[in-house]
Enzyme design. Structure first.
Site, PDB file in Angstrom:
ATOM      1  CB  SER A   1     -17.534  -1.996  29.079  1.00  0.00           C
ATOM      2  OG  SER A   1     -17.135  -1.120  29.596  1.00  0.00           O
TER       3      SER A   1
ATOM      4  CE1 TYR B   1     -22.355   0.121  29.667  1.00  0.00           C
ATOM      5  CE2 TYR B   1     -20.192   0.758  31.189  1.00  0.00           C
ATOM      6  CZ  TYR B   1     -20.753   0.226  29.957  1.00  0.00           C
ATOM      7  OH  TYR B   1     -20.574  -0.138  28.563  1.00  0.00           O
TER       8      TYR B   1
END
Length: 361
Positions: free
Chosen positions: A214, A227
């Site tokens: 990401s 995350y």
């Protein structure tokens, strides 16, 4: 990077031009002073800066340079997390290209809609299998299934795409340690578990490992620490694996998508509401008192607005994953994201923290 749209090209070139002008006044003077100290000619400093930045602008703005493609026929690819989102779309896309797809679905044995849709292909090249990346037993069974169903097991498995993942949010003081563990168990340890299991087959094929990280694997952000921690781990694991696999001819690539929340549905307003209630109800009393409900609700409102943002088309991610699998010389990193996110990543990873903090926090 993926081929750029005209809008993105214009924006990135403008940004590069702005940096060129900003640095063009101060940097040459500084470098000229250094050159004088070293007793070297000063005249070429400015020209060198212009040339370097011109090359940078061309690198950013130009479409991807063709680097040749491998033959698809007879090659197998394992994709995890095919119930929905990127994984589901990728399984269909790779099947269309001619790959034999081993689509790992978490909910296959529970009658998941995503798994059913893939099974309805009724194709010898679309093989749907039950796969929870957190389960050693299911990973082992999946590898055995792949080995028994490859067109030529001696040639091995061409690629694995570690896509399975979960997302969450919450400020550090509202987030339990167990939440950090749960997110990393899927995003990081699931990636490691699957990769280690299929690596002998990948090495045999001199194939590819493609890990979905990401933009938050390159930069942190408020409210996203669980995350970010897991995706930073994916980045580090991928780098280390790439170094180790070089002598085997295995290429390792990382995909760093930007904001595709709308496209994947990984974070919805209902999920935000449920998570918010859990965060507040489980927060320690002193944290509730210090932060206050009004501040907490403001943060949750920001997350709800985030659910409606981002790119709606998954195509940039599909194109980059495909290039990592098919290209003879795949890139180390791919960054399919909107221009403002790409610029933010560059600023936060290349400029001093004091500057990026001032700009974004």
């Amino acid at each position: 990077m993926a081929p750029q749209s005209m809008f993105r090209v214009g924006l990135l070139v403008s940004f590069s031009g702005f940096l060129t002008v900003a640095l063009g006044f101060g940097l040459p003077a500084l470098l000229n002073a250094v050159m004088r100290m070293l007793g070297l000619p000063e005249t070429s400093v400015t020209e060198c800066i212009v040339v370097v930045y011109a090359l940078f602008v061309l690198y950013v703005a130009m479409p991807r340079i063709p680097r040749g493609s491998v033959q698809v026929k007879g090659k197998g690819v394992l994709v995890t997390g095919c119930d929905s989102g990127f994984g589901h779309a990728l399984a269909k896309h790779l099947h269309k290209l001619g790959f034999t797809v081993f689509a790992g679905c978490l909910l296959k044995d529970k009658g998941g809609e995503g798994a059913k849709e893939l099974e309805e292909f009724h194709s010898d090249r679309m093989k749907v299998l039950q796969l929870d990346v957190c389960s050693d037993g299911e990973v082992k069974a999946a590898v055995e299934f792949i080995r028994n169903n490859l067109e030529d097991s001696q040639r091995g498995l061409w690629a694995v795409v570690n896509n399975a993942g979960v997302s969450t949010f919450g400020e550090v003081e509202f987030t339990s340690v167990d939440t950090y563990k749960q997110v990393s168990e899927v995003n990081l340890w699931g990636t490691i578990r699957v990769t280690k299991a299929v690596l002998p087959l990948i090495r045999r094929a001199k194939g590819r490992v493609v890990n979905i990280a990401s933009m938050y694997g390159r930069m942190g952000n408020a409210m996203r620490s669980p995350y970010c921690v897991s995706k930073y781990g994916v980045e580090a694991f991928s780098d280390c694996l790439r170094y180790e696999m070089k002598s085997w001819g295995v290429k390792v690539s990382v995909i760093e998508p930007g904001n595709f929340v709308v496209a994947t549905g990984i974070l919805t307003r209902d999920i935000v509401a449920t998570t918010a209630n859990k965060l507040w109800s489980e927060a320690p009393p002193d944290v509730k008192e210090d932060y206050g409900k009004a501040h907490f609700e403001h943060l949750m409102a920001l997350m709800r607005s985030y659910c409606n943002s981002g790119q709606k088309d998954e195509a940039p991610v599909m194109d980059d994953i495909t290039d990592a699998i098919v290209s003879k010389r795949p890139y180390t990193r791919y960054s399919p994201m909107e221009p403002h996110w790409w610029i933010r990543v560059q600023i936060m990873t290349h400029l001093p923290g004091a500057i990026s903090d001032l700009l974004y926090f």
